[in-house]
Design a protein around this motif. Structure first.
Motif, PDB file in Angstrom:
ATOM      1  N   ARG A 192       0.821  -1.199   0.000  1.00 51.17           N
ATOM      2  CA  ARG A 192       0.000   0.000   0.000  1.00 51.17           C
ATOM      3  C   ARG A 192       0.861   1.258   0.000  1.00 51.17           C
ATOM      4  NH1 ARG A 192      -5.548   0.832   3.220  1.00 51.17           N
ATOM      5  NH2 ARG A 192      -6.049   2.742   2.133  1.00 51.17           N
ATOM      6  N   LYS A 193       1.880   1.227   0.856  1.00 51.31           N
ATOM      7  CA  LYS A 193       2.776   2.381   0.924  1.00 51.31           C
ATOM      8  C   LYS A 193       3.484   2.590  -0.411  1.00 51.31           C
ATOM      9  CE  LYS A 193       6.724   2.586   3.354  1.00 51.31           C
ATOM     10  NZ  LYS A 193       7.481   2.224   4.564  1.00 51.31           N
ATOM     11  N   ALA A 194       3.929   1.499  -1.006  1.00 48.10           N
ATOM     12  CA  ALA A 194       4.623   1.606  -2.305  1.00 48.10           C
ATOM     13  C   ALA A 194       3.687   2.153  -3.374  1.00 48.10           C
ATOM     14  CB  ALA A 194       5.177   0.242  -2.719  1.00 48.10           C
ATOM     15  N   MET A 195       2.432   1.754  -3.334  1.00 52.09           N
ATOM     16  CA  MET A 195       1.475   2.278  -4.315  1.00 52.09           C
ATOM     17  C   MET A 195       1.218   3.756  -4.082  1.00 52.09           C
ATOM     18  SD  MET A 195      -1.229  -0.888  -4.649  1.00 52.09           S
ATOM     19  CE  MET A 195      -2.215  -0.121  -5.948  1.00 52.09           C
ATOM     20  N   GLU A 196       1.083   4.107  -2.816  1.00 57.40           N
ATOM     21  CA  GLU A 196       0.765   5.503  -2.491  1.00 57.40           C
ATOM     22  C   GLU A 196       1.898   6.448  -2.825  1.00 57.40           C
ATOM     23  OE1 GLU A 196      -2.481   4.548   1.051  1.00 57.40           O
ATOM     24  OE2 GLU A 196      -0.460   5.247   1.593  1.00 57.40           O
ATOM     25  N   THR A 197       3.128   5.939  -2.787  1.00 57.54           N
ATOM     26  CA  THR A 197       4.262   6.820  -3.076  1.00 57.54           C
ATOM     27  C   THR A 197       4.697   6.726  -4.536  1.00 57.54           C
ATOM     28  OG1 THR A 197       5.749   5.115  -2.238  1.00 57.54           O
ATOM     29  CG2 THR A 197       5.134   6.845  -0.703  1.00 57.54           C
ATOM     30  N   SER A 198       3.961   5.985  -5.355  1.00 55.65           N
ATOM     31  CA  SER A 198       4.258   5.930  -6.792  1.00 55.65           C
ATOM     32  C   SER A 198       3.621   7.129  -7.482  1.00 55.65           C
ATOM     33  CB  SER A 198       3.714   4.640  -7.403  1.00 55.65           C
ATOM     34  OG  SER A 198       4.405   3.532  -6.900  1.00 55.65           O
ATOM     35  N   GLU A 199       4.091   7.388  -8.678  1.00 53.28           N
ATOM     36  CA  GLU A 199       3.536   8.509  -9.445  1.00 53.28           C
ATOM     37  C   GLU A 199       2.039   8.349  -9.635  1.00 53.28           C
ATOM     38  OE1 GLU A 199       5.255   9.701 -12.978  1.00 53.28           O
ATOM     39  OE2 GLU A 199       7.266   9.898 -12.123  1.00 53.28           O
ATOM     40  N   PRO A 200       1.327   9.461  -9.669  1.00 52.99           N
ATOM     41  CA  PRO A 200      -0.094   9.374  -9.968  1.00 52.99           C
ATOM     42  C   PRO A 200      -0.308   8.720 -11.336  1.00 52.99           C
ATOM     43  CG  PRO A 200       0.562  11.670  -9.524  1.00 52.99           C
ATOM     44  CD  PRO A 200       1.802  10.843  -9.479  1.00 52.99           C
ATOM     45  N   HIS A 201      -1.418   8.055 -11.494  1.00 58.64           N
ATOM     46  CA  HIS A 201      -1.815   7.397 -12.748  1.00 58.64           C
ATOM     47  C   HIS A 201      -0.935   6.212 -13.103  1.00 58.64           C
ATOM     48  CE1 HIS A 201      -4.344  10.860 -13.000  1.00 58.64           C
ATOM     49  NE2 HIS A 201      -3.314  11.678 -13.140  1.00 58.64           N
ATOM     50  N   SER A 202      -0.236   5.662 -12.124  1.00 59.67           N
ATOM     51  CA  SER A 202       0.576   4.475 -12.408  1.00 59.67           C
ATOM     52  C   SER A 202      -0.319   3.270 -12.646  1.00 59.67           C
ATOM     53  CB  SER A 202       1.503   4.163 -11.229  1.00 59.67           C
ATOM     54  OG  SER A 202       2.476   5.167 -11.060  1.00 59.67           O
ATOM     55  N   ARG A 203       0.184   2.335 -13.468  1.00 60.98           N
ATOM     56  CA  ARG A 203      -0.423   1.017 -13.612  1.00 60.98           C
ATOM     57  C   ARG A 203       0.517   0.041 -12.912  1.00 60.98           C
ATOM     58  NH1 ARG A 203      -0.858  -0.662 -19.461  1.00 60.98           N
ATOM     59  NH2 ARG A 203       1.257   0.179 -19.580  1.00 60.98           N
ATOM     60  N   PHE A 204      -0.047  -0.834 -12.093  1.00 60.20           N
ATOM     61  CA  PHE A 204       0.805  -1.654 -11.234  1.00 60.20           C
ATOM     62  C   PHE A 204       0.828  -3.124 -11.635  1.00 60.20           C
ATOM     63  CE2 PHE A 204      -0.457   1.975  -8.632  1.00 60.20           C
ATOM     64  CZ  PHE A 204       0.770   2.381  -8.116  1.00 60.20           C
ATOM     65  N   LEU A 205       2.034  -3.700 -11.576  1.00 57.18           N
ATOM     66  CA  LEU A 205       2.193  -5.153 -11.589  1.00 57.18           C
ATOM     67  C   LEU A 205       2.516  -5.545 -10.161  1.00 57.18           C
ATOM     68  CD1 LEU A 205       4.636  -5.567 -14.609  1.00 57.18           C
ATOM     69  CD2 LEU A 205       2.226  -6.274 -14.566  1.00 57.18           C
ATOM     70  N   ILE A 206       1.656  -6.308  -9.545  1.00 59.00           N
ATOM     71  CA  ILE A 206       1.914  -6.749  -8.178  1.00 59.00           C
ATOM     72  C   ILE A 206       2.299  -8.221  -8.219  1.00 59.00           C
ATOM     73  CG2 ILE A 206       0.948  -6.997  -5.870  1.00 59.00           C
ATOM     74  CD1 ILE A 206      -0.357  -4.377  -6.207  1.00 59.00           C
ATOM     75  N   ASP A 207       3.589  -8.429  -7.964  1.00 61.95           N
ATOM     76  CA  ASP A 207       4.256  -9.716  -8.211  1.00 61.95           C
ATOM     77  C   ASP A 207       4.341 -10.497  -6.898  1.00 61.95           C
ATOM     78  OD1 ASP A 207       6.474 -11.483  -8.129  1.00 61.95           O
ATOM     79  OD2 ASP A 207       7.859 -10.064  -9.060  1.00 61.95           O
ATOM     80  N   GLY A 208       3.738 -11.691  -6.901  1.00 60.95           N
ATOM     81  CA  GLY A 208       3.859 -12.576  -5.743  1.00 60.95           C
ATOM     82  C   GLY A 208       2.855 -12.317  -4.633  1.00 60.95           C
ATOM     83  N   PHE A 209       1.773 -11.718  -4.949  1.00 62.45           N
ATOM     84  CA  PHE A 209       0.691 -11.419  -4.009  1.00 62.45           C
ATOM     85  C   PHE A 209      -0.607 -11.342  -4.812  1.00 62.45           C
ATOM     86  CE2 PHE A 209      -2.224  -8.716  -1.746  1.00 62.45           C
ATOM     87  CZ  PHE A 209      -2.015  -8.970  -0.413  1.00 62.45           C
TER      88      PHE A 209
END
Ligand code: UP5
Ligand code: MG
Length: 195
Positions: free
Chosen positions: A75-92
């Motif tokens: 969650r913290k990593a997502m919140e501190t990423s650039e706005p409008h990012s698309r995420f690959l969440i690996d291993g979860f």
């Protein structure tokens, strides 16, 4: 609304199936933000966090760390990423608890678009992990922990994959090919779900 929620692709597969390898490439060529839950846990452990010992124990035993810890890091990593990012969440998410924890905390703030699944036979995975173990420094790249990681994957993670499969959002890719061929199939798989 859905349009403003960051899109998420979960990437699942056995230990050594190529999640990290394929995600790095997707990130580089297609601009995804790659978040490896395992990597975040290893960083947290290295940072001297009070959870460090607990994380260390779980990883060394090939067991799944309590969701409160992994989810907070994601969650913290997502919140501190650039706005409008698309995420690959690996291993979860690796088990039902992970999935329920995600739904509760992130269900309203992120949009699961697909679950990329890499399948690969155990003997191939074991060979890859042991070969990487010569230089990785990972406490879990040894024969005994590799076996436990695979057991955990079969017992805990595969049922989660099946659940997503019933929703029709799981491209399945044969991870037992050369890296280039896997990547080609990954792109085809993602395309099939996202278009
Ligand atoms: N390689 C990759 N692709 C190849 C190919 N096509 N042909 C030949 N070789 C290939 O690849 C593994 C190795 O194989 C590398 O040497 C690579 O060059 C080669 P990699 O891309 O790293 O595979 P990956 O699937 O990412 O393997 P990894 O070991 O990272 O998978 P795990 O799922 O075991 O590890 P992870 O880091 O996700 O988790 C580690 C531990 O953290 C877990 O066991 C658990 O204890 C804990 N954890 C949690 O508790 N909760 C979480 O949410 C996440 C992790
Ligand atoms: Mg990995």
């Amino acid at each position: 609304g859905a349009a403003s929620k960051p899109p998420v692709v979960f990437v699942l597969g056995g230990p050594g199936s190529g999640k990290g390898t394929q995600c790095e490439r997707l990130a580089k060529e297609y601009g995804y933000v790659h978040l490896s839950a395992g990597e975040l846990l290893r960083q947290e452990r290295a940072s001297g966090s009070s959870d460090g010992q607990l994380i260390d124990d779980y990883i060394a035993e090939g067991r799944i760390v309590p969701v409160a810890i992994s989810l907070a890091l994601l969650r913290k990593a997502m919140e501190t990423s650039e706005p409008h990012s698309r995420f690959l969440i690996d291993g979860f998410p690796r088990n039902r608890d992970n999935m329920e924890g995600w739904d509760e905390a992130m269900g309203d703030v992120a949009d699961i678009r697909s679950v990329l699944f890499l399948y690969c036979p155990e003997d191939v995975l074991e060979k890859r992990l042991l070969s990487r173990g010569k230089s990785s420094g990972r406490t879990d790249d040894n024969a005994e922990t590799a076996k436990r990681r695979f057991q955990t994957y079969v017992e805990m993670t595969l049922p989660v994959v099946e659940e997503f499969q019933q929703k029709g959002i799981v491209p399945r890719v044969d991870g037992n090919q050369d890296i280039e061929s896997v990547f080609r199939d990954v792109l085809l798989g993602l395309k099939s779900v996202h278009e």
